[in-house]
Design an enzyme around this catalytic site. Structure first.
Site, PDB file in Angstrom:
ATOM      1  N   HIS A  96       8.156   9.136  -1.232  1.00  0.00           N
ATOM      2  CA  HIS A  96       9.404   9.931  -1.282  1.00  0.00           C
ATOM      3  C   HIS A  96       9.247  11.329  -0.686  1.00  0.00           C
ATOM      4  O   HIS A  96      10.252  12.008  -0.464  1.00  0.00           O
ATOM      5  CB  HIS A  96       9.898  10.062  -2.729  1.00  0.00           C
ATOM      6  CG  HIS A  96      10.306   8.764  -3.359  1.00  0.00           C
ATOM      7  ND1 HIS A  96      11.247   7.931  -2.790  1.00  0.00           N
ATOM      8  CD2 HIS A  96       9.895   8.145  -4.496  1.00  0.00           C
ATOM      9  CE1 HIS A  96      11.391   6.854  -3.556  1.00  0.00           C
ATOM     10  NE2 HIS A  96      10.577   6.957  -4.589  1.00  0.00           N
ATOM     11  N   ASP A 143       7.432  -1.221  -2.326  1.00  0.00           N
ATOM     12  CA  ASP A 143       7.808  -0.558  -3.586  1.00  0.00           C
ATOM     13  C   ASP A 143       9.290  -0.872  -3.876  1.00  0.00           C
ATOM     14  O   ASP A 143      10.077  -1.097  -2.954  1.00  0.00           O
ATOM     15  CB  ASP A 143       7.607   0.946  -3.408  1.00  0.00           C
ATOM     16  CG  ASP A 143       7.724   1.751  -4.690  1.00  0.00           C
ATOM     17  OD1 ASP A 143       6.682   2.141  -5.243  1.00  0.00           O
ATOM     18  OD2 ASP A 143       8.870   2.020  -5.117  1.00  0.00           O
ATOM     19  N   HIS A 185      11.496   1.130  -4.752  1.00  0.00           N
ATOM     20  CA  HIS A 185      12.308   2.236  -4.247  1.00  0.00           C
ATOM     21  C   HIS A 185      12.169   2.356  -2.729  1.00  0.00           C
ATOM     22  O   HIS A 185      11.099   2.068  -2.181  1.00  0.00           O
ATOM     23  CB  HIS A 185      11.861   3.559  -4.885  1.00  0.00           C
ATOM     24  CG  HIS A 185      11.909   3.553  -6.375  1.00  0.00           C
ATOM     25  ND1 HIS A 185      10.791   3.337  -7.162  1.00  0.00           N
ATOM     26  CD2 HIS A 185      12.949   3.725  -7.230  1.00  0.00           C
ATOM     27  CE1 HIS A 185      11.140   3.375  -8.443  1.00  0.00           C
ATOM     28  NE2 HIS A 185      12.444   3.607  -8.513  1.00  0.00           N
ATOM     29  N   ASP A 194       6.174  -1.625  -8.621  1.00  0.00           N
ATOM     30  CA  ASP A 194       7.358  -1.556  -9.482  1.00  0.00           C
ATOM     31  C   ASP A 194       8.423  -2.549  -9.023  1.00  0.00           C
ATOM     32  O   ASP A 194       9.491  -2.641  -9.626  1.00  0.00           O
ATOM     33  CB  ASP A 194       7.920  -0.130  -9.553  1.00  0.00           C
ATOM     34  CG  ASP A 194       7.954   0.575  -8.216  1.00  0.00           C
ATOM     35  OD1 ASP A 194       7.716  -0.084  -7.177  1.00  0.00           O
ATOM     36  OD2 ASP A 194       8.230   1.794  -8.198  1.00  0.00           O
TER      37      ASP A 194
HETATM   38 ZN   LIG Z   1       8.744   3.116  -6.762  1.00  0.00          ZN
END
Ligand SMILES: [Zn+2]
Length: 311
Positions: free
Chosen positions: A125, A162, A164, A249
């Protein structure tokens, strides 16, 4: 296969308080890896170098570097609502990014075939100018830029599985045709980016590929989308290095995610990535830990992934 396993006990010194991204994650992973005696004996255990300012500023602004140093010195506990800091965090982040550098050195020198870096804080991120979403420095991006600067890598493929979307990695390479960013992620979800219409810009047109997946998507459809995308990527962009932003995740039951992958899916995805690396990149795969927050399952999922890398 010789797999380098890169870890530093200092990764536990990035203190986040009561937070899902905690040192307990790495303790769970190490317990699972060490508990597999055969795997532990086979893995080439290494400590990382620390990323230098020069390594970091290939991806990030000097302003961000100064900001992070200053926040740690002043003992400020948060960069934003999600992203915690402690006094050692910037030094730890240098070692997390440095693990990408050590891993790249290992696979380009031929001392290892591939590498898994068991690091925190995670990285995907973090944008050029901003730490966010538990991430301080973008470890995978710093590794990609280092491979280009040090070894003349021409086409680096970053595969981000991931749950995200890795907005930071996409952002850093959005206008750059030498690094392909491919992500499968839950959508809509944090951080809100990752639409399939984002395909890159200018020189980078066509070297961003997002596969957004609805929460609860079946593992079968998820895997099928992953495999089909890789077929297109290997045809258009045969890589000389593959970096995995390995977030776990996206496994079923993660408290921060709603996707449905099982451990066996991570094994098969790892094998698919290794197969492409065998054909185009003499096997060079660098896997960087990103997310993964279910302490009951994380260790076994990572053990499955690393076992696939070693065999
Ligand atoms: Zn993540």
């Amino acid at each position: 296969m010789t797999t380098a396993l890169i870890y530093d006990p200092a990764y536990l010194k990035h203190e986040t308080g009561h937070h899902p991204e905690s040192p307990l994650r790495l303790k769970a992973i190490l317990a699972a890896l060490e508990g597999d005696e055969l795997l532990w004996a086979r893995a080439k255990k290494l400590q990382p170098v620390a990323a230098s300012d020069e390594d970091i500023t290939r991806c990030h602004s000097t302003r961000l570097v100064k900001q992070l140093k200053s926040l740690c010195e002043r003992g400020v506990a948060f960069v934003d609502l999600d992203t915690a800091l402690s006094s050692d965090s910037f030094d730890v982040a240098r070692l997390a990014a440095g693990a990408a550098i050590t891993a790249v050195d290992q696979v380009f020198s031929g001392e290892a075939d591939n590498a898994f870096a068991c690091v925190r804080p995670p990285g995907h991120h973090a944008t050029a100018n901003r730490a966010m979403g538990f991430c301080l420095l973008n470890n995978a991006a710093i590794g990609a830029r280092y491979a280009q600067a040090r070894y003349g890598a021409e086409r680096v493929l970053i595969i981000d599985w991931d749950v995200h979307h890795g907005n930071g990695t996409q952002d850093i390479f959005y206008k750059d045709g030498s690094v392909f960013y491919f992500s499968t992620h839950q959508y809509p979800y944090y951080p809100g980016t990752g639409a399939s219409t984002d395909r890159g810009e200018g020189e980078g047109e066509g070297t961003t590929l997002n596969i957004p997946l609805a929460a609860g998507s079946s593992a079968r459809s998820h895997r099928q989308a992953f495999t089909e995308a890789l077929k297109v990527i290997e045809r258009d962009f045969p890589p000389d290095l593959i970096i995995i932003s390995a977030g776990f995740d996206s496994r079923r039951g993660d408290p921060l995610g709603g996707l449905m992958l099982e451990d066996s899916d991570f094994r098969e995805m790892t094998k698919e990535v290794m197969d492409i690396a065998e054909r185009f990149a003499t096997g060079r795969v660098v896997s960087m830990l990103e997310g993964g927050y279910n302490l009951e399952t994380l260790g076994e999922t990572v053990r499955t992934h690393v076992t696939a890398l070693t065999s």
